[in-house]
Design a protein around this motif. Structure first.
Motif, PDB file in Angstrom:
ATOM      1  N   PHE A 277      54.740  53.304  61.060  1.00 23.09           N
ATOM      2  CA  PHE A 277      53.927  52.009  60.788  1.00 23.09           C
ATOM      3  C   PHE A 277      52.846  52.523  60.061  1.00 23.09           C
ATOM      4  N   CYS A 278      52.280  53.534  60.288  1.00 26.02           N
ATOM      5  CA  CYS A 278      51.026  54.002  59.464  1.00 26.02           C
ATOM      6  C   CYS A 278      51.396  54.273  57.981  1.00 26.02           C
ATOM      7  N   LYS A 279      52.851  54.790  57.882  1.00 28.27           N
ATOM      8  CA  LYS A 279      53.287  54.909  56.475  1.00 28.27           C
ATOM      9  C   LYS A 279      53.359  53.563  55.658  1.00 28.27           C
ATOM     10  N   ILE A 280      53.948  52.560  56.564  1.00 26.62           N
ATOM     11  CA  ILE A 280      53.938  51.233  55.932  1.00 26.62           C
ATOM     12  C   ILE A 280      52.417  50.624  55.460  1.00 26.62           C
TER      13      ILE A 280
ATOM     14  N   LEU B  68      56.192  41.842  62.823  1.00 27.35           N
ATOM     15  CA  LEU B  68      55.551  42.676  63.846  1.00 27.35           C
ATOM     16  C   LEU B  68      53.852  42.572  63.252  1.00 27.35           C
ATOM     17  N   VAL B  69      53.166  42.699  64.214  1.00 26.10           N
ATOM     18  CA  VAL B  69      51.504  42.429  64.024  1.00 26.10           C
ATOM     19  C   VAL B  69      50.850  43.598  64.612  1.00 26.10           C
ATOM     20  N   ILE B  70      50.117  44.453  63.852  1.00 22.67           N
ATOM     21  CA  ILE B  70      49.626  45.674  64.337  1.00 22.67           C
ATOM     22  C   ILE B  70      48.381  45.808  63.599  1.00 22.67           C
ATOM     23  N   PRO B  71      47.430  46.797  64.875  1.00 21.53           N
ATOM     24  CA  PRO B  71      46.282  47.147  64.139  1.00 21.53           C
ATOM     25  C   PRO B  71      46.420  48.228  63.176  1.00 21.53           C
ATOM     26  N   LYS B  72      45.354  48.371  62.119  1.00 19.73           N
ATOM     27  CA  LYS B  72      45.573  49.492  61.161  1.00 19.73           C
ATOM     28  C   LYS B  72      45.271  50.876  61.716  1.00 19.73           C
ATOM     29  N   LYS B  73      44.473  50.737  62.712  1.00 23.32           N
ATOM     30  CA  LYS B  73      44.010  51.876  63.588  1.00 23.32           C
ATOM     31  C   LYS B  73      45.357  52.446  64.513  1.00 23.32           C
TER      32      LYS B  73
ATOM     33  N   CYS C  40      55.791  48.574  75.944  1.00 24.29           N
ATOM     34  CA  CYS C  40      54.951  49.482  76.369  1.00 24.29           C
ATOM     35  C   CYS C  40      55.591  50.496  77.316  1.00 24.29           C
ATOM     36  N   GLY C  41      55.701  51.880  76.505  1.00 29.63           N
ATOM     37  CA  GLY C  41      56.104  52.962  77.192  1.00 29.63           C
ATOM     38  C   GLY C  41      57.610  52.829  77.433  1.00 29.63           C
ATOM     39  N   LYS C  42      58.132  53.943  78.176  1.00 36.17           N
ATOM     40  CA  LYS C  42      59.551  54.244  78.242  1.00 36.17           C
ATOM     41  C   LYS C  42      60.067  52.990  78.857  1.00 36.17           C
ATOM     42  N   ASP C  43      59.775  52.480  80.143  1.00 38.01           N
ATOM     43  CA  ASP C  43      60.369  51.590  80.816  1.00 38.01           C
ATOM     44  C   ASP C  43      59.964  50.268  80.013  1.00 38.01           C
ATOM     45  N   GLY C  44      59.215  50.131  79.339  1.00 38.65           N
ATOM     46  CA  GLY C  44      58.839  48.778  78.446  1.00 38.65           C
ATOM     47  C   GLY C  44      59.946  48.639  77.298  1.00 38.65           C
ATOM     48  N   GLY C  45      60.502  49.858  77.007  1.00 37.89           N
ATOM     49  CA  GLY C  45      61.527  50.085  75.920  1.00 37.89           C
ATOM     50  C   GLY C  45      60.535  50.165  74.681  1.00 37.89           C
ATOM     51  N   GLN C  46      59.604  50.634  74.620  1.00 34.98           N
ATOM     52  CA  GLN C  46      58.859  50.955  73.188  1.00 34.98           C
ATOM     53  C   GLN C  46      59.334  51.982  72.598  1.00 34.98           C
ATOM     54  N   GLU C  47      59.874  51.679  71.243  1.00 28.57           N
ATOM     55  CA  GLU C  47      60.524  52.798  70.570  1.00 28.57           C
ATOM     56  C   GLU C  47      59.774  53.348  69.196  1.00 28.57           C
ATOM     57  N   VAL C  48      58.640  52.553  68.854  1.00 28.66           N
ATOM     58  CA  VAL C  48      57.749  53.221  67.634  1.00 28.66           C
ATOM     59  C   VAL C  48      56.273  52.994  68.428  1.00 28.66           C
ATOM     60  N   GLY C  49      55.873  54.304  68.236  1.00 30.22           N
ATOM     61  CA  GLY C  49      54.577  54.815  68.863  1.00 30.22           C
ATOM     62  C   GLY C  49      53.183  54.365  68.209  1.00 30.22           C
ATOM     63  N   HIS C  50      53.213  52.991  67.726  1.00 28.43           N
ATOM     64  CA  HIS C  50      51.896  52.404  67.266  1.00 28.43           C
ATOM     65  C   HIS C  50      51.924  51.090  67.761  1.00 28.43           C
ATOM     66  N   LEU C  51      50.936  50.833  68.445  1.00 29.36           N
ATOM     67  CA  LEU C  51      50.759  49.497  69.085  1.00 29.36           C
ATOM     68  C   LEU C  51      51.336  48.486  68.112  1.00 29.36           C
ATOM     69  N   HIS C  52      52.297  47.681  68.589  1.00 28.25           N
ATOM     70  CA  HIS C  52      52.839  46.415  67.960  1.00 28.25           C
ATOM     71  C   HIS C  52      53.052  45.442  68.726  1.00 28.25           C
ATOM     72  N   PHE C  53      52.844  43.984  68.239  1.00 29.40           N
ATOM     73  CA  PHE C  53      53.168  42.771  68.825  1.00 29.40           C
ATOM     74  C   PHE C  53      53.959  42.055  68.094  1.00 29.40           C
ATOM     75  N   HIS C  54      55.238  41.873  68.950  1.00 28.32           N
ATOM     76  CA  HIS C  54      56.510  41.041  67.992  1.00 28.32           C
ATOM     77  C   HIS C  54      56.525  39.503  68.321  1.00 28.32           C
TER      78      HIS C  54
END
Ligand code: 5GP
Ligand code: ZN
Length: 114
Positions: A6-9, A40-45, A88-102
């Motif tokens: 996502f930082c590359k995007i 996907l809505v994400i912070p640039k940070k 969020c995290g493993k049990d939450g099913g997160q695959e990309v490690g940059h906070l994102h809101f679907h």
């Protein structure tokens, strides 16, 4: 360390269909849409996950929700409604490690977990 996908995007190093951008937030279409509208809505940070959120990030998370609502309006789904998911995290099913809101919309979204 290498930038995450996502930082590359954000840096335009890989392409994405961007629907919103300001100095702090960017939103783009999910590459594998789970609904007619899937953005996907994400912070640039680079915040890796909700579990890494700090006090200083509270403002940006609030702003993200306002932007989600603005995008929903632009996409014509504000009246019918939409769903926002943060994995969020493993049990939450997160695959990309940059906070994102679907942001999901455009059809009845089916079975609810909660
Ligand atoms: P997660 O499972 O981490 O909550 O969601 C990651 C999302 O990112 C998935 O819905 C996946 O389809 C999407 N995604 C992964 N790689 C890319 C990419 O390169 N471009 C775009 N636009 N979406 C991606
Ligand atoms: Zn990142």
């Amino acid at each position: 360390m290498e930038d995450c996908i996502f930082c590359k995007i954000i840096k335009r190093e890989i392409p994405a269909n961007i629907v919103y951008e300001d100095n702090e937030i960017i939103a783009f279409k999910d590459i594998q849409p789970a609904a007619p509208i899937h953005i996907l809505v994400i912070p640039k940070k680079h915040i890796p996950s909700l579990v890494e959120l700090t006090k200083e990030d509270e403002v940006i998370v609030g702003k993200i929700y306002t932007i989600i609502n603005k995008i929903a309006e632009e996409q014509g789904v504000k009246e019918k409604g939409y769903r926002v998911i943060v994995n969020c995290g493993k049990d939450g099913g997160q695959e990309v490690g940059h906070l994102h809101f679907h942001l999901l919309a455009g059809k009845p979204l089916g079975e609810k977990i909660v």
